[in-house]
Structures are given as C-alpha cells and as structure tokens.
Design an enzyme around this catalytic site. Structure first.
Site, short mmCIF file in Angstrom:
data_model
loop_
_atom_site.label_atom_id
_atom_site.label_comp_id
_atom_site.label_asym_id
_atom_site.label_seq_id
_atom_site.Cartn_x
_atom_site.Cartn_y
_atom_site.Cartn_z
N GLU A 268 0.84 -1.20 0.00
CA GLU A 268 0.00 0.00 0.00
C GLU A 268 0.88 1.26 0.00
O GLU A 268 0.52 2.27 -0.61
CB GLU A 268 -0.93 0.00 1.22
CG GLU A 268 -1.98 -1.09 1.21
CD GLU A 268 -2.98 -0.93 0.07
OE1 GLU A 268 -3.27 0.21 -0.32
OE2 GLU A 268 -3.46 -1.97 -0.44
N TRP A 271 1.85 1.75 -3.48
CA TRP A 271 0.78 2.41 -4.26
C TRP A 271 0.91 3.93 -4.10
O TRP A 271 0.77 4.70 -5.08
CB TRP A 271 -0.60 1.97 -3.76
CG TRP A 271 -1.21 0.83 -4.51
CD1 TRP A 271 -1.43 -0.43 -4.05
CD2 TRP A 271 -1.74 0.85 -5.86
NE1 TRP A 271 -2.04 -1.20 -5.02
CE2 TRP A 271 -2.23 -0.44 -6.13
CE3 TRP A 271 -1.81 1.82 -6.85
CZ2 TRP A 271 -2.81 -0.77 -7.36
CZ3 TRP A 271 -2.38 1.50 -8.08
CH2 TRP A 271 -2.87 0.21 -8.33
N TRP A 299 -18.96 13.67 -19.96
CA TRP A 299 -19.42 13.45 -18.59
C TRP A 299 -20.48 14.49 -18.23
O TRP A 299 -20.46 15.62 -18.71
CB TRP A 299 -18.26 13.61 -17.60
CG TRP A 299 -17.14 12.66 -17.74
CD1 TRP A 299 -15.96 12.88 -18.40
CD2 TRP A 299 -17.03 11.35 -17.18
NE1 TRP A 299 -15.14 11.80 -18.29
CE2 TRP A 299 -15.77 10.84 -17.54
CE3 TRP A 299 -17.88 10.56 -16.40
CZ2 TRP A 299 -15.33 9.58 -17.16
CZ3 TRP A 299 -17.45 9.31 -16.01
CH2 TRP A 299 -16.20 8.82 -16.39
N ASN A 335 -11.15 2.75 2.47
CA ASN A 335 -10.70 2.71 1.08
C ASN A 335 -11.59 1.87 0.19
O ASN A 335 -11.85 2.22 -0.97
CB ASN A 335 -9.26 2.20 1.01
CG ASN A 335 -8.68 2.35 -0.39
OD1 ASN A 335 -8.63 3.46 -0.91
ND2 ASN A 335 -8.27 1.24 -1.00
#
Length: 460
Positions: A268, A271, A299, A335
């Site tokens: 992590e 990341w 969008w 998360n």
C-alpha cells in the site's frame, strides 16, 4: 564538526514533526541557529481541493509543532502569503545564510520550490533540499528502458527490491534567534472557514506516533485478511499523518516491516509512491484523463440533484450512503468504500470524476492530490493501471461481499437499523426500506448497460 552556517531557515510544509525530518536534522547539524518557519496559504472560504476538516487538523498540527520546538529550545515562526516573498523577507530580517527544505512531489509544490530557490539563491542564501515525502522519488524506480511505469504491479515489484533509507535521529537541542516577528497560530477564521461537523482524529506528532504503534501491534499483522472490511478499526488510519508528515514514510515502512504478515501493507505504501511518481511524470492528470483514448467523454457536470444526493448520502444505495455519511462525519472514508462510491458516481451516474475528486479533497482530512486523483481515475476507468471501463462494481453485491451483516451500513445510516442484512444486498424493488430512507435514485442494472454503451460508442 564545525558548523557551516550561522543561521538557517527550515521551511516546513508537509513535514510537521521533529523526528526523522531530514531538513531539520541537517540544519541542526550544520547551523549555529535554526529558524523553523511555516507559511500559511492566503485563500479564503472556498478552495477546490481543501476544506475545513483538513484545515482544522492542520491548525492542531501546527500547535503541536510549536510546542515541540519550544521544548527543544527553538521558536516556530508563522507567516502568511506567497512563500517565496515571505521567505525572502525572513532572510532579510534574520540575515539567514541557508534554507533547508524537504522536497514536495506535486507540481504546485515543486513550482514554488523552484521560485524560492531562484529568489533566495540570488541573495546568496544556500539552499539544501531532501527527499522526504516518498520512499522513492519519481526517477528512482523506472523500467529497464528508464521510462516511468504506468502499471502498478511491475512498479511495485521493482520498488520492493530497492533499499529503503533508515529514519534519522531527532535533534535534542536547538537554538533560535530572539525577537523574530511571527503571526499567531492559525484558526479556521484564518481562512474564513466555519467549524466542520466532522469529528476528526487528534492532530500532532505524538498522536500520530501513537497511531503508528497501535497499527503495528493490532492492525498490520491481520491487514491482509481485514483490510477490505469497512466496519470497525481495520486499517492503520495513518493517511492524514503521512499527508502532513507527522510521521515519516520511512518510519512507517520500518515499523511495518518489523510486524508479521506486513507485505500487503507495505505494498500500500508502494501504491502511494506509484501515484506520486505518476503525478511527477504526468502532471496533466490533474487537468484531464490520463488515457488519451478517454479524453473528451461527455461526462455530466458535478451539479444537479443526483450529485447533491450523492454528496449528502441520500442515493438510496445503502453502502454508498454509508460511505458519504462517514466522510461527512469524520473526514475519513474506508478505502474499499471510496472505490464503491467513486465508481457509483462515475459509472452509475456518469458524473465527471473531477467533481468527485474535488469533493473528496474538500472533505478528507487525509486528502492527498496524487492518491486521490489516481483513485478517482482508477474508478472512472481513465487512469494509469485503471479498472477497465467495463468493470462496473455493483453496490448491492459489494455490500454482500464486504458488509454482509450490514454493520457498516447501520452504523452510518441509522434509518436502516431494523432492516434485515440480506435485504441490504439487493434493490428494494417494490418494497422500500422504510423509515424515511429514499428509494434508489437509479436502477443499477439499467445504468450499467447505458454506461457500457456510452464508453463503447466513444471508443468506436
């Protein structure tokens, strides 16, 4: 060893601590006197990427930093305005002959560093900068052809092999000149902000170190098995501490490495470095889609009733609403739930990921530009190593997988306390959940098909 400088400034930004602080560590060794300084931003009331929860936490962190410096014999100087101009003034006032800083990783911080270096360097002030925010800066982990990685797994495999720097010692005694003008510590009124509703974690270096200790003993050993469970204390909760530098990433990695079963947790951290490296190499991700194939998608803008319902946690999708209410109440969101709510906004409602990105940054205490952008583009299917456009999470099945007993949902959506957990795992159809809880604002199955067709048409 003789000192090199008479007076050195230590410019704090995202390193609000005394322990393992490279800029402070070296300044204390190389200068007779040290002047720690923090320059407050000047924006008022509204900011696209900041809000009251984060600024309240910052205020507490600066109060803690001031006390820690006082205990060590130094005084924290507070200024406000353009950092380059304020540091120039401070050099003139104090005749400082050196400036020590820890390097930032986002384009805004880097641009300001360059301006400071040019301005103060022209005055004869020696600038020393150090790696601090990440374990490995953007050019330290590259492919075999010296190009930046665009996919996480090969990046992390290389990242894990790289030697990690050890934490530095904390200066025991410091000295600062007397009589330097300083603003009082900031409050929310400094930015024209009101007290947030969110009950945020305790700020400051000591509180962060206590959280790190608890994470090593209670969370990291079982992190692989529990990290996707949103109910309860299943994550380290160190995001805001790393964001403000209350503990260093070196200390976090070293502490995690000493715990059993820590590989997934250390990944992590990889990341985090990965997203910061991506931002460093491709700063344009802040202005649009990383993948050129998806630039120009029509969008929906972040306005209108559906966006407001999403913000308030009133979409009629319990797991989505629980996440948004947790965010509003704490300045934090688990998360796994961040992925669910962001994919719901981008894939079910087709609202621009940048609207969600901004809302998160305004609400999150741990709001981190690189990671937040990376996470939103991952969910939208437009980023580096992103979920493919056809991966569209189903909020109902996500509930079944990660909150099967409905504990997380019922904690944050009290209207659903009396609803059987299995009912929370599928659309209510003709049987509303009741107790004033709204019906789903869209039909997930139908919106999934529309979104797939929308992406396919654009790509075609």
């Amino acid at each position: 060893m003789a000192t090199r400088f008479k007076t050195a400034l230590v410019w704090h930004r995202r390193d609000l601590r005394l322990s393992d602080n490279p800029a402070l560590h070296h300044a204390a060794k190389e200068a007779d006197q040290v002047i720690p300084v923090y320059v407050l931003s000047s924006w008022k009331k509204n900011h696209d990427w900041c809000g009251a929860p984060r600024q309240k936490f910052l205020c507490g962190c600066l109060e803690s930093l001031e006390k820690n410096y006082e205990a060590a014999g130094a005084k924290l100087i507070i200024r406000q305005g353009d950092a380059a101009k304020e540091l120039e003034k401070l050099v003139l006032e104090t005749k400082a002959d050196a400036l020590y800083l820890n390097r930032d990783v986002d384009p805004f911080g880097i641009a300001k560093e360059n301006e400071v270096t040019e301005r103060l360097g022209s005055m004869g002030c020696k600038i020393s900068s150090f790696k601090d925010v990440v374990l490995h800066e953007k050019d330290e982990v590259l492919t075999g052809s010296d190009n930046p990685y665009k996919v996480y797994t090969p990046y992390s495999n290389n990242w894990l092999k790289q030697p990690k720097e050890k934490p530095l010692s904390r200066p025991k005694k410091l000295s600062s000149p007397e009589g330097i003008k300083s603003l009082p510590l900031p409050t929310l009124k400094t930015w024209g902000l009101s007290e947030p509703n969110a009950e945020i974690l305790e700020p400051g270096e000591r509180a962060a170190r206590a959280r790190l200790k608890a994470a090593v003993s209670k969370i990291i050993p079982s992190y692989e098995a529990t990290r996707n469970t949103p109910h309860g204390h299943t994550t380290s909760r160190l995001g805001q501490d790393l964001r403000f530098g209350l503990v260093s990433v070196r200390e976090v990695y070293a502490a995690a490495d000493s715990a059993p079963n820590s590989l997934i947790y250390r990944k992590e951290i990889a990341w985090r470095d990965f997203y910061m490296a991506l931002l460093g190499h491709f700063p344009e991700v802040l202005d649009g889609e990383f993948k050129e194939d998806w630039r120009g998608l029509d969008w929906q803008e972040g306005a209108g009733e559906n966006f407001e319902r999403w913000q308030k946690g009133e979409t009629g999708f319990p797991i989505v609403d629980a996440g948004m209410r947790e965010l509003a109440a704490t300045g934090f969101m688990h998360n796994r739930v961040r992925m669910i709510v962001s994919m719901f906004l981008t894939k079910d409602l087709r609202i621009h990921w940048m609207a969600g990105e901004s809302h998160f940054m305004q609400q999150l205490v741990d709001g981190e530009i690189a990671s937040n952008n990376g996470g939103w583009q991952w969910s939208a299917g437009t980023g580096a190593d992103a979920a493919p456009y056809f991966r569209i999470q189903n909020p109902w099945t996500q509930t079944k997988s990660y909150d099967p007993e409905g504990l997380y949902i019922k904690q944050w959506v009290p209207e659903l306390q009396g609803v059987a957990p299995k009912r929370l795992q599928e659309p209510p159809e003709d049987r509303p959940f009741g107790n004033g809880y709204p019906s789903p604002i869209v039909n997930h199955k139908a919106e999934r098909e529309k979104t797939l067709a929308w992406f396919k048409k654009f790509r075609g």
